[in-house]
Design a protein around this motif. Structure first.
Motif, PDB file in Angstrom:
ATOM      1  N   ARG A 113       0.816  -1.227   0.000  1.00  0.00           N
ATOM      2  CA  ARG A 113       0.000   0.000   0.000  1.00  0.00           C
ATOM      3  C   ARG A 113       0.849   1.275   0.000  1.00  0.00           C
ATOM      4  NH1 ARG A 113      -5.438   0.533   0.982  1.00  0.00           N
ATOM      5  NH2 ARG A 113      -6.159   2.625   1.533  1.00  0.00           N
ATOM      6  N   TYR A 114       2.000   1.218   0.669  1.00  0.00           N
ATOM      7  CA  TYR A 114       2.721   2.474   0.917  1.00  0.00           C
ATOM      8  C   TYR A 114       4.165   2.507   0.404  1.00  0.00           C
ATOM      9  CZ  TYR A 114      -1.136   3.059   4.236  1.00  0.00           C
ATOM     10  OH  TYR A 114      -2.372   3.148   4.813  1.00  0.00           O
ATOM     11  N   ALA A 115       4.788   1.371   0.149  1.00  0.00           N
ATOM     12  CA  ALA A 115       6.204   1.383  -0.216  1.00  0.00           C
ATOM     13  C   ALA A 115       6.395   1.871  -1.652  1.00  0.00           C
ATOM     14  CB  ALA A 115       6.794  -0.020  -0.062  1.00  0.00           C
ATOM     15  N   PRO A 116       7.535   2.488  -1.935  1.00  0.00           N
ATOM     16  CA  PRO A 116       7.845   2.872  -3.320  1.00  0.00           C
ATOM     17  C   PRO A 116       7.864   1.649  -4.233  1.00  0.00           C
ATOM     18  CG  PRO A 116       9.365   3.918  -1.764  1.00  0.00           C
ATOM     19  CD  PRO A 116       8.581   2.891  -0.993  1.00  0.00           C
ATOM     20  N   SER A 117       7.548   1.858  -5.477  1.00  0.00           N
ATOM     21  CA  SER A 117       7.459   0.751  -6.428  1.00  0.00           C
ATOM     22  C   SER A 117       8.794   0.033  -6.571  1.00  0.00           C
ATOM     23  CB  SER A 117       6.985   1.261  -7.789  1.00  0.00           C
ATOM     24  OG  SER A 117       7.853   2.279  -8.274  1.00  0.00           O
ATOM     25  N   GLU A 118       9.907   0.742  -6.393  1.00  0.00           N
ATOM     26  CA  GLU A 118      11.217   0.112  -6.518  1.00  0.00           C
ATOM     27  C   GLU A 118      11.421  -0.940  -5.430  1.00  0.00           C
ATOM     28  OE1 GLU A 118      15.013  -0.945  -7.726  1.00  0.00           O
ATOM     29  OE2 GLU A 118      13.376   0.075  -8.782  1.00  0.00           O
ATOM     30  N   VAL A 119      10.949  -0.673  -4.227  1.00  0.00           N
ATOM     31  CA  VAL A 119      11.060  -1.634  -3.139  1.00  0.00           C
ATOM     32  C   VAL A 119      10.236  -2.878  -3.447  1.00  0.00           C
ATOM     33  CG1 VAL A 119      10.564  -2.047  -0.698  1.00  0.00           C
ATOM     34  CG2 VAL A 119      11.545   0.133  -1.423  1.00  0.00           C
ATOM     35  N   LEU A 120       9.024  -2.680  -3.943  1.00  0.00           N
ATOM     36  CA  LEU A 120       8.178  -3.820  -4.296  1.00  0.00           C
ATOM     37  C   LEU A 120       8.805  -4.650  -5.409  1.00  0.00           C
ATOM     38  CD1 LEU A 120       4.681  -2.087  -4.235  1.00  0.00           C
ATOM     39  CD2 LEU A 120       5.739  -3.469  -2.459  1.00  0.00           C
ATOM     40  N   ARG A 121       9.426  -3.969  -6.386  1.00  0.00           N
ATOM     41  CA  ARG A 121      10.080  -4.694  -7.478  1.00  0.00           C
ATOM     42  C   ARG A 121      11.232  -5.546  -6.944  1.00  0.00           C
ATOM     43  NH1 ARG A 121      14.401  -4.465 -10.357  1.00  0.00           N
ATOM     44  NH2 ARG A 121      15.138  -2.562  -9.354  1.00  0.00           N
ATOM     45  N   GLN A 122      12.016  -4.990  -6.020  1.00  0.00           N
ATOM     46  CA  GLN A 122      13.132  -5.737  -5.443  1.00  0.00           C
ATOM     47  C   GLN A 122      12.637  -6.954  -4.663  1.00  0.00           C
ATOM     48  OE1 GLN A 122      15.377  -2.958  -3.094  1.00  0.00           O
ATOM     49  NE2 GLN A 122      16.063  -1.768  -4.864  1.00  0.00           N
ATOM     50  N   ALA A 123      11.552  -6.761  -3.941  1.00  0.00           N
ATOM     51  CA  ALA A 123      10.993  -7.876  -3.169  1.00  0.00           C
ATOM     52  C   ALA A 123      10.516  -8.986  -4.081  1.00  0.00           C
ATOM     53  CB  ALA A 123       9.852  -7.372  -2.293  1.00  0.00           C
ATOM     54  N   GLU A 124       9.815  -8.623  -5.155  1.00  0.00           N
ATOM     55  CA  GLU A 124       9.317  -9.625  -6.100  1.00  0.00           C
ATOM     56  C   GLU A 124      10.469 -10.367  -6.769  1.00  0.00           C
ATOM     57  OE1 GLU A 124       6.904  -7.397  -8.730  1.00  0.00           O
ATOM     58  OE2 GLU A 124       5.252  -7.140  -7.283  1.00  0.00           O
ATOM     59  N   GLU A 125      11.509  -9.643  -7.157  1.00  0.00           N
ATOM     60  CA  GLU A 125      12.648 -10.274  -7.821  1.00  0.00           C
ATOM     61  C   GLU A 125      13.371 -11.220  -6.867  1.00  0.00           C
ATOM     62  OE1 GLU A 125      15.115  -7.211  -9.374  1.00  0.00           O
ATOM     63  OE2 GLU A 125      13.796  -6.789 -11.096  1.00  0.00           O
ATOM     64  N   HIS A 126      13.529 -10.810  -5.619  1.00  0.00           N
ATOM     65  CA  HIS A 126      14.196 -11.661  -4.630  1.00  0.00           C
ATOM     66  C   HIS A 126      13.421 -12.965  -4.438  1.00  0.00           C
ATOM     67  CE1 HIS A 126      16.286 -12.786  -0.882  1.00  0.00           C
ATOM     68  NE2 HIS A 126      15.088 -13.148  -0.457  1.00  0.00           N
ATOM     69  N   GLU A 127      12.122 -12.874  -4.268  1.00  0.00           N
ATOM     70  CA  GLU A 127      11.327 -14.076  -3.993  1.00  0.00           C
ATOM     71  C   GLU A 127      11.236 -14.971  -5.217  1.00  0.00           C
ATOM     72  OE1 GLU A 127       8.630 -12.443  -0.279  1.00  0.00           O
ATOM     73  OE2 GLU A 127       7.631 -12.859  -2.193  1.00  0.00           O
ATOM     74  N   ARG A 128      11.205 -14.373  -6.393  1.00  0.00           N
ATOM     75  CA  ARG A 128      11.163 -15.176  -7.615  1.00  0.00           C
ATOM     76  C   ARG A 128      12.491 -15.900  -7.830  1.00  0.00           C
ATOM     77  NH1 ARG A 128       9.132 -11.590 -10.542  1.00  0.00           N
ATOM     78  NH2 ARG A 128      11.056 -10.662 -11.338  1.00  0.00           N
ATOM     79  N   ALA A 129      13.592 -15.235  -7.522  1.00  0.00           N
ATOM     80  CA  ALA A 129      14.907 -15.813  -7.771  1.00  0.00           C
ATOM     81  C   ALA A 129      15.306 -16.842  -6.730  1.00  0.00           C
ATOM     82  CB  ALA A 129      15.962 -14.706  -7.831  1.00  0.00           C
ATOM     83  N   THR A 130      14.917 -16.629  -5.493  1.00  0.00           N
ATOM     84  CA  THR A 130      15.382 -17.494  -4.401  1.00  0.00           C
ATOM     85  C   THR A 130      14.324 -18.460  -3.894  1.00  0.00           C
ATOM     86  OG1 THR A 130      14.723 -15.950  -2.639  1.00  0.00           O
ATOM     87  CG2 THR A 130      16.905 -15.641  -3.639  1.00  0.00           C
ATOM     88  N   GLY A 131      13.063 -18.159  -4.148  1.00  0.00           N
ATOM     89  CA  GLY A 131      11.989 -18.965  -3.581  1.00  0.00           C
ATOM     90  C   GLY A 131      11.824 -18.759  -2.087  1.00  0.00           C
ATOM     91  N   GLU A 132      12.469 -17.731  -1.538  1.00  0.00           N
ATOM     92  CA  GLU A 132      12.411 -17.441  -0.118  1.00  0.00           C
ATOM     93  C   GLU A 132      11.727 -16.106   0.131  1.00  0.00           C
ATOM     94  OE1 GLU A 132      16.418 -17.509   1.245  1.00  0.00           O
ATOM     95  OE2 GLU A 132      16.626 -19.682   1.050  1.00  0.00           O
ATOM     96  N   THR A 133      11.218 -15.951   1.334  1.00  0.00           N
ATOM     97  CA  THR A 133      10.554 -14.709   1.710  1.00  0.00           C
ATOM     98  C   THR A 133      11.540 -13.549   1.710  1.00  0.00           C
ATOM     99  OG1 THR A 133       8.992 -15.906   3.102  1.00  0.00           O
ATOM    100  CG2 THR A 133       9.235 -13.562   3.534  1.00  0.00           C
ATOM    101  N   PHE A 134      11.128 -12.445   1.163  1.00  0.00           N
ATOM    102  CA  PHE A 134      11.944 -11.230   1.157  1.00  0.00           C
ATOM    103  C   PHE A 134      12.302 -10.867   2.592  1.00  0.00           C
ATOM    104  CE2 PHE A 134      12.040  -6.448   0.954  1.00  0.00           C
ATOM    105  CZ  PHE A 134      13.224  -6.351   0.230  1.00  0.00           C
ATOM    106  N   PRO A 135      13.568 -10.571   2.899  1.00  0.00           N
ATOM    107  CA  PRO A 135      13.979 -10.306   4.282  1.00  0.00           C
ATOM    108  C   PRO A 135      13.148  -9.243   4.988  1.00  0.00           C
ATOM    109  CG  PRO A 135      15.911 -10.582   2.903  1.00  0.00           C
ATOM    110  CD  PRO A 135      14.722 -10.589   1.985  1.00  0.00           C
ATOM    111  N   GLY A 136      12.717  -8.230   4.252  1.00  0.00           N
ATOM    112  CA  GLY A 136      11.940  -7.162   4.869  1.00  0.00           C
ATOM    113  C   GLY A 136      10.559  -7.595   5.327  1.00  0.00           C
TER     114      GLY A 136
END
Length: 337
Positions: A113-136
């Motif tokens: 709801r509130y994070a910048p789109s760049e943060v959301l993109r990083q989270a999606e890329e991390h989870e797609r690449a690692t299959g693990e929950t984004f640390p944040g």
């Protein structure tokens, strides 16, 4: 045993749910009835009939006396005003955060709801690449090893039916379905076994939250994310469930959230990182927790709007139900003066 405060013919006092007769039985009126002649019952109940915390502290003996009284007066009729009331005046309010699934869900929802789109993109890329929950989004490790709590505002507790206004400093109001547990005797530096005996009963809490303010406080305040975003109102059910009914199987408690009659969420108290008695042992370490202090478990996983990606609209009625306890319903909307 389910309890609440009602107004009977002789004034306000504790009432018990007399399930075989499908009625609320006001203890003050019942004890005054001519058929309530059992001296032992009178002795046990006369000092607790007007005090919920004292009733809970009385334990098995008081509960059994109340049931004997109900049975003795099985054929008598009693009227009770069931206008929602707070069942006790809480001496403090301190919420824990016990559900890892809720912790992750609310982090994801706040970011969406509130994070910048760049943060959301990083989270999606991390989870797609690692299959693990984004640390944040992961629950912090300390939450899993130690019960974490903060100081709420017990002066802002309101009963079911009270309209809840939106404070003038924010707008994104949300609900959180939580369980509250009240202490019925003083404890200090107590072990979990002693703390278990000090937990008197459970209630339903709506930890009303202002999400836009929470986001500001998470990222802008050195004092933590739970200040003005939560201190303005917390709603509490009229009904209390005695702790003996559920402490052995807390995970069996389920809860539902309905918004304007539509089922939004259902949850279960089955992923708490710590038992309630361990939470209370943490709270009373190095300090005295006194009878009447109220704690909460934090939200049942999935039972907040931010986790669902939708918030209640102004004017919506939010009803939180834990079938073994009761229902807590409040209308959201308007701006406080």
């Amino acid at each position: 045993m389910r309890l609440r405060v009602v107004a009977g013919q002789r004034g306000e006092g504790v009432a018990l749910w007399d399930a075989p007769r499908d009625r609320w039985l006001p203890l003050r009126d019942a004890l005054a009835h001519r058929a309530a002649a059992d001296a032992g019952v009178r002795a046990l109940l006369s000092d607790v009939q007007d005090d919920m915390i004292a009733f809970l502290a009385g334990g098995t003996a008081v509960r059994e006396a109340a049931l004997r009284l109900a049975e003795r007066l099985a054929d008598e009729a009693f009227a009770a005003d069931l206008t929602p009331r707070l069942p006790f005046a809480a001496r403090s309010l301190r919420p824990f955060l016990l559900s890892p699934r809720h912790s992750e869900g609310v982090a994801r929802g706040m970011a969406a709801r509130y994070a910048p789109s760049e943060v959301l993109r990083q989270a999606e890329e991390h989870e797609r690449a690692t299959g693990e929950t984004f640390p944040g989004f992961r629950p912090r490790p300390l939450m899993l090893s130690l019960p974490l709590l903060y100081q709420g505002n017990h002066n802002a507790l309101v009963p079911s039916g009270t309209p809840i206004a939106v404070p003038p400093y924010g707008h994104d109001i949300d609900f959180e379905l939580e369980l509250g547990f009240v202490v019925c005797r003083d404890v200090r530096d107590a072990d979990p076994e002693e703390c278990r005996e000090a937990i008197g009963g459970l209630v339903i809490l709506n930890d009303v939250s202002l999400r836009d303010t929470q986001w500001e406080e998470i990222h802008g305040s050195p004092l933590g994310p739970v200040q003005k975003c939560k201190s303005f109102t917390t709603a509490m059910s009229s009904e209390v469930l005695t702790a003996d009914e559920v402490l052995d199987d807390l995970a069996s408690l389920t809860g539902d959230v309905d918004v304007d009659g539509e089922r939004w969420a259902s949850g279960r108290a089955d992923d708490f990182a710590h038992p309630l008695e361990v939470c209370l042992a943490r709270a009373c370490a190095g300090e005295t927790v006194v009878a009447g202090e109220l704690f909460s478990t934090g939200t049942l996983a999935g039972c907040s709007g931010i986790e669902l990606g939708r918030l209640p609209q102004p004017g919506a009625t939010v009803a939180l139900t834990v079938p073994r306890i009761g229902t807590l319903a409040n209308r959201f909307g308007g701006v406080s003066a």
